[in-house]
Design an enzyme around this catalytic site. Structure first.
Site, PDB file in Angstrom:
ATOM      1  N   LYS A 124       1.057  -1.309  -0.046  1.00 22.57           N
ATOM      2  CA  LYS A 124       0.058  -0.192  -0.023  1.00 22.57           C
ATOM      3  C   LYS A 124       0.846   1.205  -0.036  1.00 22.57           C
ATOM      4  O   LYS A 124       2.209   1.160   0.304  1.00 22.57           O
ATOM      5  CB  LYS A 124      -0.989   0.081   1.288  1.00 22.57           C
ATOM      6  CG  LYS A 124      -2.162   0.856   1.240  1.00 22.57           C
ATOM      7  CD  LYS A 124      -3.336   0.184   0.539  1.00 22.57           C
ATOM      8  CE  LYS A 124      -4.321   0.986   0.055  1.00 22.57           C
ATOM      9  NZ  LYS A 124      -5.602   0.087  -0.398  1.00 22.57           N
ATOM     10  N   ASP A 164      -7.012   4.429  -4.732  1.00 26.01           N
ATOM     11  CA  ASP A 164      -7.574   4.188  -3.112  1.00 26.01           C
ATOM     12  C   ASP A 164      -8.379   5.577  -2.929  1.00 26.01           C
ATOM     13  O   ASP A 164      -8.331   6.164  -3.889  1.00 26.01           O
ATOM     14  CB  ASP A 164      -6.758   3.639  -2.203  1.00 26.01           C
ATOM     15  CG  ASP A 164      -7.453   3.114  -0.838  1.00 26.01           C
ATOM     16  OD1 ASP A 164      -7.786   2.099  -0.683  1.00 26.01           O
ATOM     17  OD2 ASP A 164      -7.381   3.960   0.102  1.00 26.01           O
TER      18      ASP A 164
HETATM   19  P1  NDP Z   1     -13.253   7.722  -2.764  1.00 23.86           P
HETATM   20  O1  NDP Z   1     -11.853   8.616  -2.695  1.00 23.86           O
HETATM   21  O2  NDP Z   1     -13.462   7.577  -4.052  1.00 23.86           O
HETATM   22  O3  NDP Z   1     -14.119   7.918  -1.699  1.00 23.86           O
HETATM   23  C1  NDP Z   1     -14.003   7.929  -0.425  1.00 23.86           C
HETATM   24  C2  NDP Z   1     -15.401   8.366   0.194  1.00 23.86           C
HETATM   25  O4  NDP Z   1     -15.371   8.267   1.680  1.00 23.86           O
HETATM   26  C3  NDP Z   1     -15.431   9.813  -0.158  1.00 23.86           C
HETATM   27  O5  NDP Z   1     -16.717  10.065  -0.263  1.00 23.86           O
HETATM   28  C4  NDP Z   1     -14.958  10.455   0.954  1.00 23.86           C
HETATM   29  O6  NDP Z   1     -15.315  11.761   1.103  1.00 23.86           O
HETATM   30  C5  NDP Z   1     -15.649   9.600   2.141  1.00 23.86           C
HETATM   31  N1  NDP Z   1     -15.037  10.016   3.379  1.00 23.86           N
HETATM   32  C6  NDP Z   1     -13.811  10.263   3.663  1.00 23.86           C
HETATM   33  N2  NDP Z   1     -13.629  10.401   5.036  1.00 23.86           N
HETATM   34  C7  NDP Z   1     -14.886  10.217   5.543  1.00 23.86           C
HETATM   35  C8  NDP Z   1     -15.444  10.270   6.654  1.00 23.86           C
HETATM   36  N3  NDP Z   1     -14.991  10.666   7.966  1.00 23.86           N
HETATM   37  N4  NDP Z   1     -16.918   9.959   6.915  1.00 23.86           N
HETATM   38  C9  NDP Z   1     -17.628   9.860   5.900  1.00 23.86           C
HETATM   39  N5  NDP Z   1     -17.131   9.890   4.519  1.00 23.86           N
HETATM   40  C10 NDP Z   1     -15.924   9.845   4.535  1.00 23.86           C
HETATM   41  O7  NDP Z   1     -12.251   6.166  -2.141  1.00 23.86           O
HETATM   42  P2  NDP Z   1     -12.805   5.006  -2.366  1.00 23.86           P
HETATM   43  O8  NDP Z   1     -14.238   4.791  -2.739  1.00 23.86           O
HETATM   44  O9  NDP Z   1     -11.957   4.310  -3.514  1.00 23.86           O
HETATM   45  O10 NDP Z   1     -12.455   4.178  -1.326  1.00 23.86           O
HETATM   46  C11 NDP Z   1     -13.701   4.219  -0.167  1.00 23.86           C
HETATM   47  C12 NDP Z   1     -13.016   2.862   0.895  1.00 23.86           C
HETATM   48  O11 NDP Z   1     -13.209   1.746   0.202  1.00 23.86           O
HETATM   49  C13 NDP Z   1     -11.650   3.040   1.468  1.00 23.86           C
HETATM   50  O12 NDP Z   1     -11.722   2.544   2.770  1.00 23.86           O
HETATM   51  C14 NDP Z   1     -11.125   2.075   0.521  1.00 23.86           C
HETATM   52  O13 NDP Z   1      -9.769   1.772   1.206  1.00 23.86           O
HETATM   53  C15 NDP Z   1     -11.811   1.303   0.390  1.00 23.86           C
HETATM   54  N6  NDP Z   1     -11.470   0.351  -0.835  1.00 23.86           N
HETATM   55  C16 NDP Z   1     -11.157   1.123  -1.985  1.00 23.86           C
HETATM   56  C17 NDP Z   1     -11.136   0.397  -3.321  1.00 23.86           C
HETATM   57  C18 NDP Z   1     -11.017   0.834  -4.782  1.00 23.86           C
HETATM   58  O14 NDP Z   1     -10.870   0.036  -5.673  1.00 23.86           O
HETATM   59  N7  NDP Z   1     -11.038   1.959  -4.798  1.00 23.86           N
HETATM   60  C19 NDP Z   1     -10.852  -1.231  -3.342  1.00 23.86           C
HETATM   61  C20 NDP Z   1     -11.220  -1.731  -1.765  1.00 23.86           C
HETATM   62  C21 NDP Z   1     -11.422  -1.148  -0.810  1.00 23.86           C
HETATM   63  P3  NDP Z   1     -14.270  13.002   0.995  1.00 23.86           P
HETATM   64  O15 NDP Z   1     -13.244  12.535  -0.117  1.00 23.86           O
HETATM   65  O16 NDP Z   1     -15.020  14.123   0.640  1.00 23.86           O
HETATM   66  O17 NDP Z   1     -13.669  13.147   2.172  1.00 23.86           O
HETATM   67  O1  2IT Z   2      -7.979  -1.558  -0.972  1.00 19.71           O
HETATM   68  C1  2IT Z   2      -7.992  -1.993  -1.869  1.00 19.71           C
HETATM   69  O2  2IT Z   2      -8.096  -3.137  -2.168  1.00 19.71           O
HETATM   70  C2  2IT Z   2      -7.777  -1.165  -3.138  1.00 19.71           C
HETATM   71  N1  2IT Z   2      -7.691  -0.033  -2.990  1.00 19.71           N
HETATM   72  C3  2IT Z   2      -7.587  -1.590  -4.483  1.00 19.71           C
HETATM   73  C4  2IT Z   2      -5.956  -2.129  -4.710  1.00 19.71           C
HETATM   74  C5  2IT Z   2      -5.762  -2.469  -5.937  1.00 19.71           C
HETATM   75  O3  2IT Z   2      -4.517  -2.741  -6.296  1.00 19.71           O
HETATM   76  O4  2IT Z   2      -6.282  -2.546  -7.073  1.00 19.71           O
END
Ligand code: NDP
Ligand code: 2IT
Length: 445
Positions: A124, A164
């Site tokens: 990461k 992420d």
């Molecule tokens: P994004 O940046 O697209 O979205 C993150 C979201 O969470 C935003 O809407 C953000 O708002 C919001 N957020 C951040 N802090 C808070 C908070 N304290 N309370 C409520 N909302 C909050 O990220 P992702 O959708 O990619 O990631 C979301 C989660 O999923 C993370 O935990 C990430 O590690 C996980 N994840 C992502 C993957 C991927 O492929 N993208 C894969 C697997 C897991 P703002 O940006 O306005 O702060």
């Molecule tokens: O938390 C996760 O699994 C991710 N943000 C995606 C990682 C990836 O390599 O696609």
């Protein structure tokens, strides 16, 4: 295994890294039996070797804003474990990023990637850079500065970063452009690329789709489906968007989304154009969900609150770590919620997880539930290595198959005596055994 001693040593060695300690403790507690049943792990020091990253790389990123002012941020890459394949995992750009958060995410990624059935190790990275309110050219210059350091540490068969929080297609594009210039090669060194230049269909939707595919399997163990169910979703980012699309397709109704400013409750359902509006909110770079309630008056905005107080059948936390607390879990249980599936990484606190487990709520931990994102990254790497592109249907079918096989692995390793499933144990044991046995095969190197 002496869990207390291992945790005390770790906490002493890395004081204050609370998210990292939390993630390690959760895994170790649930694999205790598997470790004790395999004395060869103890002799080979598997646990001590597994909980410490292979290496942590820290670098300075300097960049110039639109007014000519120079800024300095910290950049990181944590290469945790590459026993079963190249280091693989996302990059997070958020002001809260520190070593503890990246080590927790990198540690979780080891087991998540092992569960996908694909050959990927865990890593990461990211930066404390805050993309909020920055112009596109500022984001581009930051991404270029970040890659100027990162490019030496990564490679398509060494370490493959992705997105992420705060890193989506745009940032991957700027970083890939810089990598290509420095390394003078076009390879699958990053995933989440644009479709025109090596990306995979379905990757943007994959984490959210995979989350709902997994939750569908969980519901099926009780003879239930998404049809007619109300669903709360937190966050309004990439994962929340993909999950909302798939819940709608499966006949469920998403009634919440959230941001750091509060949550939106839309009793009529966040469907169709309203789901697409999430993308607009994100693209505005403003960090707030409140404008949703102005755009769609049937919705209400609840400032400073979390969505878990709304009565729903299924909850999908898709925002960030430790966003669902014990009192939220108690409220969900009281309101009859039957299934909680984590689209985000470690969104439920340990106390909240306890509440779900004790009340026999179907509870799916992030490393199993959200593995569809990295799994589809793995499928992107495969397509890049073969220099071809699969159709949407091919990728989606593979993703669906992978999520079902992760669910099967959880059932095989997490069945309780009362016939219910401990998905936390199931996911941790299945992921751990694959990695631990690989480490034994590979010797001490
Ligand atoms: P994004 O940046 O697209 O979205 C993150 C979201 O969470 C935003 O809407 C953000 O708002 C919001 N957020 C951040 N802090 C808070 C908070 N304290 N309370 C409520 N909302 C909050 O990220 P992702 O959708 O990619 O990631 C979301 C989660 O999923 C993370 O935990 C990430 O590690 C996980 N994840 C992502 C993957 C991927 O492929 N993208 C894969 C697997 C897991 P703002 O940006 O306005 O702060
Ligand atoms: O938390 C996760 O699994 C991710 N943000 C995606 C990682 C990836 O390599 O696609």
């Amino acid at each position: 295994m002496d869990l207390n001693k291992i945790m005390n040593d770790l906490e002493k060695k890395h004081p204050g890294e609370v998210e990292y300690h939390q993630a390690v403790r959760e895994v170790l507690e649930s694999i205790e039996d598997a470790v004790n049943d395999n004395p060869q792990f103890e002799t080979a020091g598997i646990i001590e070797r597994l909980i410490e990253p292979d290496r942590v790389l820290t670098f300075k990123v300097q960049w110039v804003d639109d007014n000519g002012k120079v800024h300095v941020n910290l950049g990181y890459r944590v290469q945790f474990n590459n026993s079963i394949g190249p280091y693989k995992g996302g990059l997070r750009f958020h002001p809260s990023v520190n070593l503890s958060i990246l080590k927790f995410l990198g540690f979780e990624q080891i087991f998540k990637n092992a569960l996908t059935t694909l050959p990927m190790g865990g890593g990461k990275g990211g930066s404390d850079f805050n993309p909020k309110g920055k112009s596109d050219s500022e984001i581009m210059r930051f991404c270029q500065g970040f890659m100027l350091e990162l490019w030496r540490l990564i490679g398509p068969d060494t370490d493959v970063p992705a997105g992420d929080i705060g890193v989506g297609g745009k940032e991957i594009g700027y970083m890939y452009g810089m990598y290509k210039k420095l390394a003078r090669e076009n390879t699958g060194v990053l995933t989440g690329k644009g479709l025109n230049w090596g990306g995979s269909l379905i990757r943007p939707e994959a984490t959210g789709f995979g989350t709902v595919y997994f939750a569908k399997e969980m519901l099926a163990t009780k003879g239930e489906t998404f049809e007619g169910k109300t669903v709360s979703v937190s966050g309004f980012g990439n994962v929340a968007w993909g999950a909302a699309l798939k819940v709608e397709e499966f006949g469920g109704k998403v009634v919440t989304l959230s941001g750091p400013d509060g949550y939106i409750h839309d009793p009529e359902g966040i469907t169709g154009e309203k789901i697409e509006y999430m993308l607009e909110l994100r693209a505005s770079n403003q960090d707030i969900v409140a404008p949703y309630a102005e755009e769609f008056p049937e919705a209400s905005f609840h400032a400073g609150k979390r969505p878990w107080e709304v009565k729903v059948d299924v909850a999908l936390p898709c925002a960030t770590q430790n966003e669902l607390h014990e009192e939220d879990a108690l409220k969900l249980v009281e309101n009859g919620c039957m299934c909680v599936a984590e689209g985000a990484n470690m969104p439920s606190t340990p106390e909240a997880v306890d509440v779900f487990q004790k009340n026999r709520v179907l509870f799916g931990p992030g490393k199993a539930v959200n593995a569809g994102g990295v799994a589809t990254s793995g499928l992107e790497m495969t397509q890049n290595a073969m220099h071809l592109a699969w159709t949407r249907e091919e990728v989606d079918a593979k993703l669906h198959h992978i999520m079902t096989s992760i669910h099967n692995a959880c059932v095989a390793n997490g069945a309780r005596e009362d016939g219910t499933i401990d998905y936390v144990k199931g996911a941790n044991v299945a992921g751990f055994l694959k990695v631990a046995n690989s480490m034994l095969d590979l010797g001490i190197a």
